[in-house]
Design an enzyme around this catalytic site. Sequence first.
Site, short mmCIF file in Angstrom:
data_model
loop_
_atom_site.label_atom_id
_atom_site.label_comp_id
_atom_site.label_asym_id
_atom_site.label_seq_id
_atom_site.Cartn_x
_atom_site.Cartn_y
_atom_site.Cartn_z
CG ASP A 181 -0.30 -0.20 2.53
OD1 ASP A 181 0.93 -0.38 2.57
OD2 ASP A 181 -1.01 -0.15 3.55
CG ASP A 190 6.05 -1.91 12.01
OD1 ASP A 190 5.56 -2.84 12.69
OD2 ASP A 190 5.38 -0.93 11.67
#
Length: 171
Positions: free
Chosen positions: A21, A97
Amino acid sequence: AIDTIFSHDKNFNRIVILEEDLEVAPDFFDYFRAMSPIFDTDPSLYCVSAWNDNGYGNLVSSPTQLYRTDFFPGLGWMTSKAIWDELSAKWNPGFWDDWMRKSVQRKGRTCIRPEISRTFNFGVLGGASQAQFRDKLGKVRLNQERVQWDKQDLSYIQSPEMWDRWFRDKL
């Protein structure tokens, strides 16, 4: 998938990772091409990122300014085979992350990131992020200028010592 890429062709020594995305800036590939020699020769680097978490349109102005950070920015980042070999056996697929930001993974290394992001997260429903951070991420400015990175003086970012000297001079 990353293991497969590095094991398939022994000539690959680094990889750029993008989520599904993300929109990329016109100079996205040129940026990573210019950062590659620095990344390849500086063992104090953990990654090169295309993203600036604080890159809100009202806070950024220079498409050529780069920074070193001890915060893993993600959202379009380059890593090396050596770092991947170190991380892959213990990889955390959930909230990876945040996991990458932990000091036990980072080991005191830093990342290079631009002042103006080279990626933009358009976070669609059904994508990995489920558009959950749209309010924050939507304010981050995507660079629209094609910087000629091969013509930029990147000496200030090439080593921790050069960076510290440059940064102290700016304070």
